[in-house]
Design a protein around this motif. Structure first.
Motif, PDB file in Angstrom:
ATOM      1  N   ASP A  21      -2.476  29.033  22.671  1.00  0.00           N
ATOM      2  CA  ASP A  21      -2.541  29.983  23.780  1.00  0.00           C
ATOM      3  C   ASP A  21      -3.984  30.351  24.135  1.00  0.00           C
ATOM      4  OD1 ASP A  21      -2.413  31.313  21.216  1.00  0.00           O
ATOM      5  OD2 ASP A  21      -2.323  33.201  22.294  1.00  0.00           O
ATOM      6  N   LEU A  23      -7.407  29.317  25.654  1.00  0.00           N
ATOM      7  CA  LEU A  23      -8.002  28.303  26.513  1.00  0.00           C
ATOM      8  C   LEU A  23      -9.234  27.686  25.860  1.00  0.00           C
ATOM      9  CD1 LEU A  23      -8.047  26.795  29.190  1.00  0.00           C
ATOM     10  CD2 LEU A  23      -9.326  28.707  30.157  1.00  0.00           C
ATOM     11  N   LEU A  26      -8.066  25.163  23.292  1.00  0.00           N
ATOM     12  CA  LEU A  26      -7.541  23.964  23.962  1.00  0.00           C
ATOM     13  C   LEU A  26      -8.675  23.074  24.455  1.00  0.00           C
ATOM     14  CD1 LEU A  26      -4.567  25.256  26.157  1.00  0.00           C
ATOM     15  CD2 LEU A  26      -4.436  23.864  24.086  1.00  0.00           C
ATOM     16  N   SER A  44      -0.221  25.346  26.750  1.00  0.00           N
ATOM     17  CA  SER A  44      -0.619  26.697  26.342  1.00  0.00           C
ATOM     18  C   SER A  44       0.561  27.561  25.912  1.00  0.00           C
ATOM     19  CB  SER A  44      -1.390  27.383  27.475  1.00  0.00           C
ATOM     20  OG  SER A  44      -0.592  27.450  28.639  1.00  0.00           O
TER      21      SER A  44
END
Length: 140
Positions: A21, A23, A26, A44
């Motif tokens: 979750d 960013l 990721l 996400s």
């Protein structure tokens, strides 16, 4: 120059799904994985991850267990219950590293458990444990 030539890395390239979750997580994890020669997709949320797993069929999924909504544990349980057409290698990526946390991840269906932050040598070693042939795409 040390290390294997780029063609050696491509010979062991995986389709890797990164689920988190955050960013920042990721982006950084997918960048590192792409530099290592892997094909990468991100999600996400657990719901998005189920869709990617079903449609893209990754070899390996790196999953944050502490996501809001559907946790990584619930995601792993759903994948293992057959929510995806084939089984990917599931790796729990978490800030929790006690024995009880590892046991909880294994009970949910994870194949491995790693503690954040995951350093590059650890990530490379982890992914090299799984041959690409382990999870070929499903023929249509």
């Amino acid at each position: 120059m040390s290390g294997p030539p780029p063609t050696a890395r491509l010979a062991t390239a995986h389709r890797v799904l990164v689920v988190d979750d955050s960013l920042d997580m990721l982006e950084s994890m997918s960048l590192v994985l792409r530099l290592l020669g892997h094909e990468v997709m991100t999600a996400s949320s657990g719901e998005d991850a189920l869709e990617v797993i079903a449609n893209w069929q990754p070899h390996i999924a790196l999953i944050d267990v502490g996501m809001p909504g559907m946790s990584g544990y619930e995601l792993a349980r759903r994948v293992r219950a057959g929510a995806a057409p084939r089984q990917a290698v599931l790796i729990a990526v978490t800030g929790w590293g006690r024995d009880a946390d590892r046991a909880r991840a294994a009970a949910a269906g994870f194949d491995r458990h790693v503690v954040k932050p995951v350093d590059l040598p650890r990530l490379e070693a982890l992914l090299s444990e799984f041959p690409v042939e382990l999870a070929p795409p499903v023929a249509e």
